[in-house]
Motif scaffolding. Structure first.
Motif, PDB file in Angstrom:
ATOM      1  N   LEU A 130      -9.436   2.262  -1.328  1.00  0.00           N
ATOM      2  CA  LEU A 130      -8.592   2.747  -0.228  1.00  0.00           C
ATOM      3  C   LEU A 130      -7.131   2.852  -0.660  1.00  0.00           C
ATOM      4  N   ALA A 131      -6.677   1.934  -1.498  1.00  0.00           N
ATOM      5  CA  ALA A 131      -5.290   1.959  -1.970  1.00  0.00           C
ATOM      6  C   ALA A 131      -4.991   3.220  -2.777  1.00  0.00           C
ATOM      7  N   GLU A 132      -6.034   3.806  -3.401  1.00  0.00           N
ATOM      8  CA  GLU A 132      -5.842   5.064  -4.135  1.00  0.00           C
ATOM      9  C   GLU A 132      -5.355   6.183  -3.228  1.00  0.00           C
ATOM     10  N   TRP A 133      -5.686   6.096  -1.947  1.00  0.00           N
ATOM     11  CA  TRP A 133      -5.380   7.168  -1.003  1.00  0.00           C
ATOM     12  C   TRP A 133      -4.221   6.805  -0.090  1.00  0.00           C
ATOM     13  N   GLN A 134      -3.495   5.744  -0.425  1.00  0.00           N
ATOM     14  CA  GLN A 134      -2.335   5.385   0.383  1.00  0.00           C
ATOM     15  C   GLN A 134      -1.211   6.381   0.144  1.00  0.00           C
ATOM     16  N   ALA A 135      -0.479   6.633   1.203  1.00  0.00           N
ATOM     17  CA  ALA A 135       0.647   7.551   1.133  1.00  0.00           C
ATOM     18  C   ALA A 135       1.736   6.975   0.242  1.00  0.00           C
ATOM     19  N   THR A 136       2.420   7.860  -0.442  1.00  0.00           N
ATOM     20  CA  THR A 136       3.507   7.418  -1.306  1.00  0.00           C
ATOM     21  C   THR A 136       4.828   7.344  -0.564  1.00  0.00           C
ATOM     22  N   LEU A 137       4.923   8.003   0.595  1.00  0.00           N
ATOM     23  CA  LEU A 137       6.129   7.965   1.419  1.00  0.00           C
ATOM     24  C   LEU A 137       5.811   7.292   2.738  1.00  0.00           C
ATOM     25  N   ALA A 138       6.692   6.446   3.217  1.00  0.00           N
ATOM     26  CA  ALA A 138       6.470   5.775   4.494  1.00  0.00           C
ATOM     27  C   ALA A 138       6.926   6.672   5.632  1.00  0.00           C
ATOM     28  N   SER A 139       6.177   6.631   6.719  1.00  0.00           N
ATOM     29  CA  SER A 139       6.543   7.371   7.925  1.00  0.00           C
ATOM     30  C   SER A 139       5.783   6.788   9.096  1.00  0.00           C
ATOM     31  N   SER A 140       6.382   6.822  10.266  1.00  0.00           N
ATOM     32  CA  SER A 140       5.683   6.339  11.443  1.00  0.00           C
ATOM     33  C   SER A 140       5.079   7.490  12.237  1.00  0.00           C
TER      34      SER A 140
END
Length: 147
Positions: A130-140
């Motif tokens: 799942l961590a492979e598909w985490q976004a690289t930019l944070a946003s709410s």
């Protein structure tokens, strides 16, 4: 990696009386995209546990523009966020070829032990996947493209 992209073909049966993809069918199309990530891709990498029990705990969809059957395929970009011990969020951005974003969505996913009849924790292998598909930019903002 950022985002997983799934192409989901539109079916004639997805249409409603108004000539566009019905809102409930959009949810089904997002589900088909999610299956490509959590079951097909995870299985390809040797992780079968998610296909044995995964439930949607919450769903939110923002419909932006109608989708006609003639669009042919819905392209769904998915990324993972809020990866916790026993849940995670998938953000979706759906579009058709040559069109703007048609819908955004998010689902809170919970691994589920069908035999025990209760939620379970995410395994270390699942967490790595799942961590492979985490976004690289944070946003709410729900469904914002994070790839």
């Amino acid at each position: 990696m950022g985002a997983f992209v799934a192409d989901v073909p539109l079916r004639w049966s997805d249409m409603d009386a108004f000539g566009h993809v019905n809102h409930a069918r959009t949810v089904t199309l997002l589900e088909e995209a999610r299956v490509q990530l959590l079951f097909t891709e995870a299985g390809r990498q040797g992780l079968l546990g998610m296909a044995e029990g995964m439930v949607v705990a919450r769903l939110a969809v923002h419909y932006r523009i109608p989708v006609a059957h003639s669009a042919g395929t819905l392209q769904v970009r998915m990324s993972v966020r809020d990866l916790k011990a026993a849940s995670f969020v998938i953000d979706y951005s759906a579009s058709t070829s040559g069109s703007a974003e048609v819908a955004t969505a998010e689902t809170v996913m919970v691994p589920y032990d069908l035999k025990a009849g209760s939620p379970r924790r995410i395994s270390e292998d699942e967490r790595t996947f799942l961590a492979e598909w985490q976004a690289t930019l944070a946003s709410s903002e729900v469904g914002q493209d994070r790839a």
